[in-house]
Design a protein around this motif. Structure first.
Motif, PDB file in Angstrom:
ATOM      1  N   ALA A  58       0.840  -1.208   0.000  1.00  0.00           N
ATOM      2  CA  ALA A  58       0.000   0.000   0.000  1.00  0.00           C
ATOM      3  C   ALA A  58       0.872   1.254   0.000  1.00  0.00           C
ATOM      4  O   ALA A  58       0.590   2.217  -0.731  1.00  0.00           O
ATOM      5  CB  ALA A  58      -0.927  -0.012   1.218  1.00  0.00           C
ATOM      6  N   TYR A  59       1.931   1.245   0.790  1.00  0.00           N
ATOM      7  CA  TYR A  59       2.847   2.388   0.834  1.00  0.00           C
ATOM      8  C   TYR A  59       3.498   2.609  -0.529  1.00  0.00           C
ATOM      9  O   TYR A  59       3.556   3.742  -1.027  1.00  0.00           O
ATOM     10  CB  TYR A  59       3.922   2.166   1.910  1.00  0.00           C
ATOM     11  CG  TYR A  59       4.945   3.264   1.964  1.00  0.00           C
ATOM     12  CD1 TYR A  59       4.657   4.465   2.594  1.00  0.00           C
ATOM     13  CD2 TYR A  59       6.189   3.100   1.361  1.00  0.00           C
ATOM     14  CE1 TYR A  59       5.595   5.484   2.626  1.00  0.00           C
ATOM     15  CE2 TYR A  59       7.130   4.117   1.388  1.00  0.00           C
ATOM     16  CZ  TYR A  59       6.839   5.310   2.026  1.00  0.00           C
ATOM     17  OH  TYR A  59       7.753   6.326   2.057  1.00  0.00           O
ATOM     18  N   ALA A  60       3.974   1.529  -1.145  1.00  0.00           N
ATOM     19  CA  ALA A  60       4.620   1.636  -2.455  1.00  0.00           C
ATOM     20  C   ALA A  60       3.651   2.177  -3.499  1.00  0.00           C
ATOM     21  O   ALA A  60       4.015   3.023  -4.324  1.00  0.00           O
ATOM     22  CB  ALA A  60       5.163   0.268  -2.888  1.00  0.00           C
ATOM     23  N   ARG A  61       2.410   1.728  -3.461  1.00  0.00           N
ATOM     24  CA  ARG A  61       1.410   2.221  -4.428  1.00  0.00           C
ATOM     25  C   ARG A  61       1.113   3.705  -4.235  1.00  0.00           C
ATOM     26  O   ARG A  61       0.859   4.416  -5.200  1.00  0.00           O
ATOM     27  CB  ARG A  61       0.114   1.420  -4.296  1.00  0.00           C
ATOM     28  CG  ARG A  61       0.192   0.056  -4.905  1.00  0.00           C
ATOM     29  CD  ARG A  61      -1.130  -0.661  -4.790  1.00  0.00           C
ATOM     30  NE  ARG A  61      -1.085  -1.934  -5.466  1.00  0.00           N
ATOM     31  CZ  ARG A  61      -1.958  -2.895  -5.279  1.00  0.00           C
ATOM     32  NH1 ARG A  61      -2.964  -2.736  -4.437  1.00  0.00           N
ATOM     33  NH2 ARG A  61      -1.851  -4.023  -5.928  1.00  0.00           N
ATOM     34  N   ARG A  62       1.115   4.138  -2.985  1.00  0.00           N
ATOM     35  CA  ARG A  62       0.808   5.541  -2.678  1.00  0.00           C
ATOM     36  C   ARG A  62       1.952   6.486  -2.991  1.00  0.00           C
ATOM     37  O   ARG A  62       1.723   7.637  -3.362  1.00  0.00           O
ATOM     38  CB  ARG A  62       0.486   5.697  -1.184  1.00  0.00           C
ATOM     39  CG  ARG A  62      -0.927   5.529  -0.770  1.00  0.00           C
ATOM     40  CD  ARG A  62      -1.195   6.026   0.661  1.00  0.00           C
ATOM     41  NE  ARG A  62      -0.105   5.835   1.608  1.00  0.00           N
ATOM     42  CZ  ARG A  62       0.092   4.751   2.363  1.00  0.00           C
ATOM     43  NH1 ARG A  62      -0.730   3.729   2.273  1.00  0.00           N
ATOM     44  NH2 ARG A  62       1.111   4.676   3.196  1.00  0.00           N
ATOM     45  N   THR A  63       3.171   6.033  -2.798  1.00  0.00           N
ATOM     46  CA  THR A  63       4.290   6.970  -2.812  1.00  0.00           C
ATOM     47  C   THR A  63       5.294   6.792  -3.938  1.00  0.00           C
ATOM     48  O   THR A  63       6.099   7.686  -4.166  1.00  0.00           O
ATOM     49  CB  THR A  63       5.065   6.865  -1.482  1.00  0.00           C
ATOM     50  OG1 THR A  63       5.605   5.547  -1.364  1.00  0.00           O
ATOM     51  CG2 THR A  63       4.169   7.183  -0.306  1.00  0.00           C
ATOM     52  N   CYS A  64       5.272   5.679  -4.619  1.00  0.00           N
ATOM     53  CA  CYS A  64       6.332   5.385  -5.584  1.00  0.00           C
ATOM     54  C   CYS A  64       5.781   5.327  -7.006  1.00  0.00           C
ATOM     55  O   CYS A  64       4.936   4.479  -7.318  1.00  0.00           O
ATOM     56  CB  CYS A  64       6.997   4.059  -5.203  1.00  0.00           C
ATOM     57  SG  CYS A  64       8.467   3.718  -6.152  1.00  0.00           S
ATOM     58  N   PHE A  65       6.276   6.215  -7.849  1.00  0.00           N
ATOM     59  CA  PHE A  65       5.848   6.273  -9.249  1.00  0.00           C
ATOM     60  C   PHE A  65       7.090   6.342 -10.141  1.00  0.00           C
ATOM     61  O   PHE A  65       7.470   7.408 -10.619  1.00  0.00           O
ATOM     62  CB  PHE A  65       4.943   7.488  -9.466  1.00  0.00           C
ATOM     63  CG  PHE A  65       3.761   7.507  -8.543  1.00  0.00           C
ATOM     64  CD1 PHE A  65       2.645   6.737  -8.811  1.00  0.00           C
ATOM     65  CD2 PHE A  65       3.793   8.257  -7.375  1.00  0.00           C
ATOM     66  CE1 PHE A  65       1.560   6.724  -7.952  1.00  0.00           C
ATOM     67  CE2 PHE A  65       2.703   8.249  -6.508  1.00  0.00           C
ATOM     68  CZ  PHE A  65       1.595   7.486  -6.797  1.00  0.00           C
ATOM     69  N   PRO A  66       7.724   5.198 -10.351  1.00  0.00           N
ATOM     70  CA  PRO A  66       8.999   5.179 -11.078  1.00  0.00           C
ATOM     71  C   PRO A  66       8.866   5.610 -12.537  1.00  0.00           C
ATOM     72  O   PRO A  66       7.879   5.322 -13.194  1.00  0.00           O
ATOM     73  CB  PRO A  66       9.462   3.726 -10.981  1.00  0.00           C
ATOM     74  CG  PRO A  66       8.323   2.944 -10.460  1.00  0.00           C
ATOM     75  CD  PRO A  66       7.299   3.882  -9.923  1.00  0.00           C
ATOM     76  N   LYS A  67       9.885   6.309 -12.994  1.00  0.00           N
ATOM     77  CA  LYS A  67       9.959   6.772 -14.386  1.00  0.00           C
ATOM     78  C   LYS A  67      11.073   6.022 -15.100  1.00  0.00           C
ATOM     79  O   LYS A  67      12.092   5.677 -14.514  1.00  0.00           O
ATOM     80  CB  LYS A  67      10.257   8.281 -14.436  1.00  0.00           C
ATOM     81  CG  LYS A  67       9.255   9.137 -13.696  1.00  0.00           C
ATOM     82  CD  LYS A  67       7.938   9.142 -14.411  1.00  0.00           C
ATOM     83  CE  LYS A  67       6.935  10.004 -13.667  1.00  0.00           C
ATOM     84  NZ  LYS A  67       5.613   9.470 -13.655  1.00  0.00           N
TER      85      LYS A  67
END
Length: 150
Positions: free
Chosen positions: A60-69
């Motif tokens: 859940a944390y990764a989905r909320r905060t991490c948006f890799p480019k």
């Protein structure tokens, strides 16, 4: 062995065939694991694993905060990998379509997910290489004849 039309199969990011071949060592290890799931206390984690609660919170944390480019190198590797996958269908004079833009989009999603697992802000060539390995190993298993292994 999969009785689904190609139009439906192409919608999956990854497809793996799971073959149930008897192997006494693997069967014993699997049976011990499954029996252990019912025997052990399920409330906590053990043996270097995470509890379901911790894992769910991490995801859940990764989905909320991490948006890799994608990095430049990752973009190049994606293009090269896609072109290589397309060329497999042309080997031996055949004109079989082995990859479509859906597979390319799948590779991008898988690469991003691999980076997100590490909470990384960028998708590198390493994540793309692993995504290609996963996809190619699934394709190889699907296209290999069990008898001739070709």
């Amino acid at each position: 062995n999969i009785k689904l039309p190609p139009t439906l199969l192409s919608r999956f990011d990854l497809i793996y065939l799971i073959l149930d071949k008897p192997d006494i060592n693997r069967d014993r290890r699997l049976a011990k694991h499954l029996v252990g799931l019912y025997f052990k206390d399920r409330s906590g984690a053990g043996g270097g694993t995470f509890s379901n609660k911790v894992l769910a919170e991490y995801i859940a944390y990764a989905r909320r905060t991490c948006f890799p480019k994608l990095t430049e190198g990752a973009m190049k590797r994606l293009v090269d990998g896609y072109v290589e996958m397309r060329q497999v269908g042309a080997i031996g004079g055949k004109k079989t379509i082995t990859a479509t833009t859906r597979q390319l989009e799948s590779l991008i999603r898988i690469s991003e997910a691999l980076a997100r697992m590490k909470l990384s802000g960028t998708v590198t060539e390493a994540e793309v290489a692993e995504a290609l390995r996963l996809m190619n190993s699934g394709h190889r298993e699907m296209m290999t004849d069990d008898i001739t292994m070709l």
